[in-house]
Scaffold this motif. Structure first.
Motif, PDB file in Angstrom:
ATOM      1  N   ASP A   9      -3.909   1.321  11.399  1.00  9.42           N
ATOM      2  CA  ASP A   9      -4.046   1.130   9.948  1.00  9.42           C
ATOM      3  C   ASP A   9      -5.519   0.927   9.636  1.00  9.42           C
ATOM      4  O   ASP A   9      -6.230   0.264  10.379  1.00  9.42           O
ATOM      5  CB  ASP A   9      -3.229  -0.087   9.484  1.00  9.42           C
ATOM      6  CG  ASP A   9      -2.900   0.004   7.994  1.00  9.42           C
ATOM      7  OD1 ASP A   9      -3.837   0.157   7.190  1.00  9.42           O
ATOM      8  OD2 ASP A   9      -1.704  -0.064   7.659  1.00  9.42           O
ATOM      9  N   VAL A  49      -3.966  -5.470   6.658  1.00 12.39           N
ATOM     10  CA  VAL A  49      -2.674  -5.040   7.186  1.00 12.39           C
ATOM     11  C   VAL A  49      -2.637  -5.248   8.694  1.00 12.39           C
ATOM     12  O   VAL A  49      -1.640  -5.735   9.242  1.00 12.39           O
ATOM     13  CB  VAL A  49      -2.406  -3.557   6.842  1.00 12.39           C
ATOM     14  CG1 VAL A  49      -1.084  -3.095   7.467  1.00 12.39           C
ATOM     15  CG2 VAL A  49      -2.379  -3.349   5.340  1.00 12.39           C
ATOM     16  N   PHE A  88      -2.237  -8.883   9.486  1.00  5.52           N
ATOM     17  CA  PHE A  88      -0.842  -9.275   9.240  1.00  5.52           C
ATOM     18  C   PHE A  88       0.047  -8.820  10.391  1.00  5.52           C
ATOM     19  O   PHE A  88       0.768  -9.618  11.004  1.00  5.52           O
ATOM     20  CB  PHE A  88      -0.383  -8.675   7.898  1.00  5.52           C
ATOM     21  CG  PHE A  88       1.088  -8.766   7.645  1.00  5.52           C
ATOM     22  CD1 PHE A  88       1.687  -9.988   7.325  1.00  5.52           C
ATOM     23  CD2 PHE A  88       1.894  -7.634   7.697  1.00  5.52           C
ATOM     24  CE1 PHE A  88       3.046 -10.065   7.071  1.00  5.52           C
ATOM     25  CE2 PHE A  88       3.247  -7.703   7.447  1.00  5.52           C
ATOM     26  CZ  PHE A  88       3.829  -8.920   7.127  1.00  5.52           C
ATOM     27  N   ASP A 107       0.450   3.692   9.865  1.00  7.44           N
ATOM     28  CA  ASP A 107       0.204   3.842   8.424  1.00  7.44           C
ATOM     29  C   ASP A 107       0.146   5.337   8.101  1.00  7.44           C
ATOM     30  O   ASP A 107       0.031   6.172   9.008  1.00  7.44           O
ATOM     31  CB  ASP A 107      -1.146   3.157   8.090  1.00  7.44           C
ATOM     32  CG  ASP A 107      -1.418   3.158   6.593  1.00  7.44           C
ATOM     33  OD1 ASP A 107      -0.447   3.249   5.807  1.00  7.44           O
ATOM     34  OD2 ASP A 107      -2.595   3.078   6.210  1.00  7.44           O
ATOM     35  N   LEU A 110      -1.675   6.851   4.934  1.00  5.59           N
ATOM     36  CA  LEU A 110      -2.963   7.253   4.367  1.00  5.59           C
ATOM     37  C   LEU A 110      -4.105   6.540   5.076  1.00  5.59           C
ATOM     38  O   LEU A 110      -4.279   5.340   4.937  1.00  5.59           O
ATOM     39  CB  LEU A 110      -3.000   6.912   2.878  1.00  5.59           C
ATOM     40  CG  LEU A 110      -2.178   7.804   1.978  1.00  5.59           C
ATOM     41  CD1 LEU A 110      -2.458   7.459   0.523  1.00  5.59           C
ATOM     42  CD2 LEU A 110      -2.472   9.278   2.228  1.00  5.59           C
ATOM     43  N   LEU A 142       4.703   2.242   8.674  1.00  3.36           N
ATOM     44  CA  LEU A 142       4.511   1.100   7.769  1.00  3.36           C
ATOM     45  C   LEU A 142       3.473   1.544   6.747  1.00  3.36           C
ATOM     46  O   LEU A 142       2.283   1.647   7.059  1.00  3.36           O
ATOM     47  CB  LEU A 142       4.012  -0.123   8.566  1.00  3.36           C
ATOM     48  CG  LEU A 142       3.620  -1.355   7.747  1.00  3.36           C
ATOM     49  CD1 LEU A 142       4.774  -1.859   6.904  1.00  3.36           C
ATOM     50  CD2 LEU A 142       3.117  -2.470   8.661  1.00  3.36           C
ATOM     51  N   GLY A 167       2.374   2.324   2.285  1.00  3.91           N
ATOM     52  CA  GLY A 167       2.601   2.218   0.840  1.00  3.91           C
ATOM     53  C   GLY A 167       3.228   3.487   0.298  1.00  3.91           C
ATOM     54  O   GLY A 167       3.756   3.521  -0.807  1.00  3.91           O
ATOM     55  N   ILE A 168       3.147   4.545   1.107  1.00  9.42           N
ATOM     56  CA  ILE A 168       3.744   5.818   0.714  1.00  9.42           C
ATOM     57  C   ILE A 168       5.250   5.747   0.916  1.00  9.42           C
ATOM     58  O   ILE A 168       5.721   5.216   1.926  1.00  9.42           O
ATOM     59  CB  ILE A 168       3.174   6.965   1.597  1.00  9.42           C
ATOM     60  CG1 ILE A 168       1.663   7.102   1.377  1.00  9.42           C
ATOM     61  CG2 ILE A 168       3.893   8.276   1.342  1.00  9.42           C
ATOM     62  CD1 ILE A 168       1.276   7.675   0.049  1.00  9.42           C
ATOM     63  N   ALA A 169       6.016   6.261  -0.026  1.00  8.94           N
ATOM     64  CA  ALA A 169       7.472   6.206   0.071  1.00  8.94           C
ATOM     65  C   ALA A 169       7.949   7.071   1.228  1.00  8.94           C
ATOM     66  O   ALA A 169       7.337   8.084   1.559  1.00  8.94           O
ATOM     67  CB  ALA A 169       8.099   6.692  -1.227  1.00  8.94           C
ATOM     68  N   GLU A 178       8.362   0.314   3.902  1.00 11.44           N
ATOM     69  CA  GLU A 178       7.411   0.504   2.809  1.00 11.44           C
ATOM     70  C   GLU A 178       6.734  -0.824   2.490  1.00 11.44           C
ATOM     71  O   GLU A 178       7.378  -1.854   2.385  1.00 11.44           O
ATOM     72  CB  GLU A 178       8.138   1.058   1.577  1.00 11.44           C
ATOM     73  CG  GLU A 178       8.403   2.549   1.696  1.00 11.44           C
ATOM     74  CD  GLU A 178       9.151   3.118   0.492  1.00 11.44           C
ATOM     75  OE1 GLU A 178       8.887   2.652  -0.631  1.00 11.44           O
ATOM     76  OE2 GLU A 178       9.998   4.009   0.695  1.00 11.44           O
ATOM     77  N   LYS A 179       5.404  -0.786   2.353  1.00  6.98           N
ATOM     78  CA  LYS A 179       4.654  -1.988   1.973  1.00  6.98           C
ATOM     79  C   LYS A 179       5.014  -2.366   0.541  1.00  6.98           C
ATOM     80  O   LYS A 179       5.213  -1.476  -0.271  1.00  6.98           O
ATOM     81  CB  LYS A 179       3.149  -1.716   2.042  1.00  6.98           C
ATOM     82  CG  LYS A 179       2.620  -1.505   3.459  1.00  6.98           C
ATOM     83  CD  LYS A 179       1.162  -1.068   3.373  1.00  6.98           C
ATOM     84  CE  LYS A 179       0.655  -0.596   4.743  1.00  6.98           C
ATOM     85  NZ  LYS A 179      -0.668   0.019   4.664  1.00  6.98           N
ATOM     86  N   PRO A 180       5.053  -3.587   0.156  1.00 10.61           N
ATOM     87  CA  PRO A 180       4.837  -4.744   1.032  1.00 10.61           C
ATOM     88  C   PRO A 180       6.097  -5.040   1.838  1.00 10.61           C
ATOM     89  O   PRO A 180       7.203  -4.874   1.350  1.00 10.61           O
ATOM     90  CB  PRO A 180       4.570  -5.873   0.028  1.00 10.61           C
ATOM     91  CG  PRO A 180       5.326  -5.469  -1.203  1.00 10.61           C
ATOM     92  CD  PRO A 180       5.335  -3.982  -1.231  1.00 10.61           C
ATOM     93  N   VAL A 181       5.894  -5.510   3.062  1.00 11.10           N
ATOM     94  CA  VAL A 181       7.046  -5.795   3.896  1.00 11.10           C
ATOM     95  C   VAL A 181       7.011  -7.284   4.287  1.00 11.10           C
ATOM     96  O   VAL A 181       5.949  -7.861   4.501  1.00 11.10           O
ATOM     97  CB  VAL A 181       7.061  -4.858   5.128  1.00 11.10           C
ATOM     98  CG1 VAL A 181       5.900  -5.161   6.061  1.00 11.10           C
ATOM     99  CG2 VAL A 181       8.382  -4.952   5.874  1.00 11.10           C
ATOM    100  N   GLU A 182       8.194  -7.892   4.343  1.00 15.71           N
ATOM    101  CA  GLU A 182       8.292  -9.298   4.746  1.00 15.71           C
ATOM    102  C   GLU A 182       8.079  -9.385   6.250  1.00 15.71           C
ATOM    103  O   GLU A 182       8.542  -8.520   6.993  1.00 15.71           O
ATOM    104  CB  GLU A 182       9.677  -9.859   4.402  1.00 15.71           C
ATOM    105  CG  GLU A 182      10.045  -9.802   2.938  1.00 15.71           C
ATOM    106  CD  GLU A 182       9.190 -10.723   2.075  1.00 15.71           C
ATOM    107  OE1 GLU A 182       8.622 -11.705   2.632  1.00 15.71           O
ATOM    108  OE2 GLU A 182       9.053 -10.456   0.872  1.00 15.71           O
ATOM    109  N   PRO A 183       7.390 -10.442   6.711  1.00 13.70           N
ATOM    110  CA  PRO A 183       7.173 -10.573   8.164  1.00 13.70           C
ATOM    111  C   PRO A 183       8.488 -10.576   8.939  1.00 13.70           C
ATOM    112  O   PRO A 183       8.580  -9.953   9.996  1.00 13.70           O
ATOM    113  CB  PRO A 183       6.449 -11.909   8.296  1.00 13.70           C
ATOM    114  CG  PRO A 183       6.441 -12.552   6.943  1.00 13.70           C
ATOM    115  CD  PRO A 183       6.704 -11.487   5.942  1.00 13.70           C
TER     116      PRO A 183
END
Lengths: 502, 130
Positions: free
Chosen positions: B9, B14, B17, B53, B55, B82, B84-86, B113-118
């Protein structure tokens, strides 16, 4: 052979003469007095009538009159006794073809008959010719009518408005297409309105020019113009027109009009739909940008949670930094979005462009230093105070200078001494800023997308709006922005802003 | 020995995280900042899983994923996207590349898809490589 009607009250005469004529191959019918003669004439329709002049009851002159009344083409030869010359001359007045004297000599008779036959022949030919002529005229008239009706229908059925005038520019043709465009009924126009009442002056001028130039070839290319309809509506039309000539004499004008309302409406619709599509794209780009920022916040929260749980101050610090970074990103995005979407007019104020440039350099000094980038100031001291939009200039320069530093930060060539220079200059009423770096440079592909919304090469660090905002600010200042770049060598942006002396 | 997970990424936040989630759950994270570096590390480190990722500068995740799945030696390594792109957009872009003469490639093992829960990230990793 011709048919002859022989009328004489002296039966012997009739018999002798009939025999003689029949031997000459004439068909002969006979009558012994005027009344009977007329009856036979009507029944037999002879070509030639031979009638004695002196008969009891209806005499030869009266028979002649009646026969001529029945058939003006009938050849009537009068037979006269001696001393009847006066009567004979009178008979000619009534249309007798000839007269012969009694006693009838064969020679005189055959000459008179020959003349009568010639006349009949001429008349027949004349009649044939006349009849022919009539039928030809009839055929030609029918063809003309057919063509004229064809042309009329052609003009009427045209979707285009067709308007024609005579040589004095009186309107003589006004088809339904023209009615639809101009809103006038044909009956209100033909012979009532002149060309100049109907056409906008532009069209009139074109046609008048044509007239002045005597343009025989007379072709005018299509032209877009506006006409005013009866109800005052301005209607966009495509127009073509020409003057009509016959043997170099102007005989009138014709003009064709195409209604562009539907086309214009569709164009507008297309524009709108394109704009909506652009908005849709922007929203998608925006959503993506926000998702990334949210992810950053979640990451920060997660680190803070771990830090608290494990009493780990490093994690706490990292998490808190991450949250702060994403707060900055959020505010950058909001600022950029606002500047991008808001229609704004440049706010001119007195300022020194060098002061603005210096402020930017000071602001970015620390960031640059942290990343081993040297900032070089190259300010022209003679610029002085000018009237320009200081806030817009500040934002534009900040964007471009931050980009320049990023271009060095992202550069893989770590052997370079990275430099970002800010140069100011002035040419008359133009203040010029040049922001140059020796960082990673841009490919042509990137350069092409430079001013596309939400396009960013900085991954999650850029909002993808910075250059758009910069360009918008420069354009609002009626200025110009230019860029040159080479991969691996660096990039230079130049902005030129028109200013006025204070 | 704990399993190695490569995080590709360009966004340091990111990566930070993901690295923390991985560490907290007993994995060994490795970081790469773009597709090019990602490929280098895949070959060098032979990770048990790749978090990818879409992009990124240089080589995008779309390319890297395709290169991984068409490489006989690397295609077995599970990949969790992982981004932001669908998911739909990513799959469509792969389909387009396939139509333009590329090979048919399988879908990723998971797509987040971001945002993602840990918790969700940890659960997904566990499901894919245990």
């Amino acid at each position: 052979m011709s048919k002859i009607l022989l009328i004489d009250d002296e039966e012997d005469n009739v018999r002798v003469l009939a025999m003689s004529l029949r031997s000459d191959d004439y068909e002969v019918v006979t009558a012994y007095n005027g009344e009977e003669g007329l009856e036979v004439f009507q029944k037999e329709s002879p070509d030639i009538v031979l009638t004695d002049i002196k008969m009891p009851g209806m005499d030869g002159i009266e028979v002649l009159g009646k026969i001529k009344a029945l058939d003006p083409d009938a050849e009537v030869i009068i037979i006269t006794g001696h001393g009847d010359i006066d009567n004979a001359i009178e008979s000619l007045k009534y249309g007798a073809s000839d007269f012969i004297n009694k006693p009838i000599r064969d020679e005189a008779l055959s000459v008179a008959l020959g003349r009568a036959e010639d006349k009949l022949e001429i008349k027949r030919k004349l009649k044939e010719y006349t009849d022919n002529l009539e039928s030809r005229v009839k055929a030609a008239t029918a063809e003309l009518r057919r063509q004229s009706s064809f042309l009329t229908k052609l003009i009427r059925s045209s979707n285009d408005g067709i308007v024609a005038t005579d040589k004095d520019l009186n309107i003589v043709v006004f088809n339904p297409g023209a009615e639809r465009i101009f809103g006038h009924a044909r009956s209100d126009v033909i012979g009532k309105i002149k060309m100049d009442d109907l056409y906008p002056s532009e069209i009139e001028d074109i046609l008048e020019n044509e007239k002045a130039r005597q343009n025989i070839a007379g072709e005018i290319p299509w032209k877009e113009t506006m006409i005013t309809a009866k109800d005052g509506t301005r209607i966009p039309v495509r127009f073509a027109g020409t003057l009509l000539y016959e043997e170099k004499q102007m005989m009138g004008s014709v003009a064709f009009f195409q209604d562009l309302r539907e086309i214009k409406r569709l164009e507008k619709e297309l524009l709108l739909s394109e704009r909506l599509a652009a908005v849709g794209q922007t929203v998608a780009g925006l959503a993506h940008c926000i998702k990334n920022i949210l992810h950053g916040f979640k990451g920060g929260m997660y680190l803070v949670d771990i830090g608290i749980k494990k009493d780990n101050s490093n994690k706490l610090r990292d998490g808190w930094k991450m949250i702060k970074r994403n707060i900055t990103r959020t505010s950058d995005l909001a600022m950029d979005l606002l500047s991008y979407s808001k229609e704004r007019e440049a706010e001119y104020e007195e300022c020194d462009p060098n002061d603005i440039a210096d402020e930017i350099c000071e602001l970015l000094k620390d960031t640059a230093q942290e990343n081993n980038v040297e900032i070089i100031k190259d300010f022209n001291p003679s610029i002085g105070e000018v009237s320009m939009d200081a806030r817009a200039t500040y934002r534009a320069l900040l964007n471009l200078m931050s980009n320049a530093i990023d271009a060095c930060v992202f550069d893989a060539d770590t052997d370079k001494n990275w430099q970002v220079s800010l140069k100011t200059a002035r040419e008359n009423s133009i203040v010029k800023f040049e922001i140059a770096d020796n960082g990673m440079g841009m490919s042509d592909e990137v350069k092409e997308k430079l001013f596309t919304s939400f396009f960013s090469t900085k991954g999650h660090r850029g909002t993808g709006l910075g250059l758009l905002v910069t360009r918008k600010l420069v354009e609002e200042h009626k200025g110009k922005i230019e860029v040159t770049s080479q991969v691996g060598k660096g990039t230079a942006f130049t902005i030129q802003l028109p200013v006025s002396e204070t | 020995m704990s399993k190695k997970v490569l995080v590709v990424d360009d966004d340091p936040d990111v990566r930070l995280f993901s690295v923390n989630v991985l560490e907290e759950n007993g994995y060994t994270p490795i970081e790469a900042t773009d597709g090019e570096e990602g490929m280098k590390f895949v070959k060098k480190e032979k990770p048990d899983l790749i978090l990818l990722d879409v992009l990124m500068p240089k080589e995008s995740g779309v390319r890297l994923y395709r290169n991984l799945k068409t490489d006989a030696a690397l295609k077995k390594i599970p990949v969790i996207m992982l981004s932001g792109i669908a998911r739909k957009s990513f799959l469509r872009s792969q389909k387009v590349l396939t139509q333009f003469g590329g090979a048919e490639i399988p879908e990723p093992d998971a797509y987040l898809e971001k945002p993602v829960e840990p918790e969700e990230l940890a659960k997904t990793i566990k499901k894919v490589i245990g």
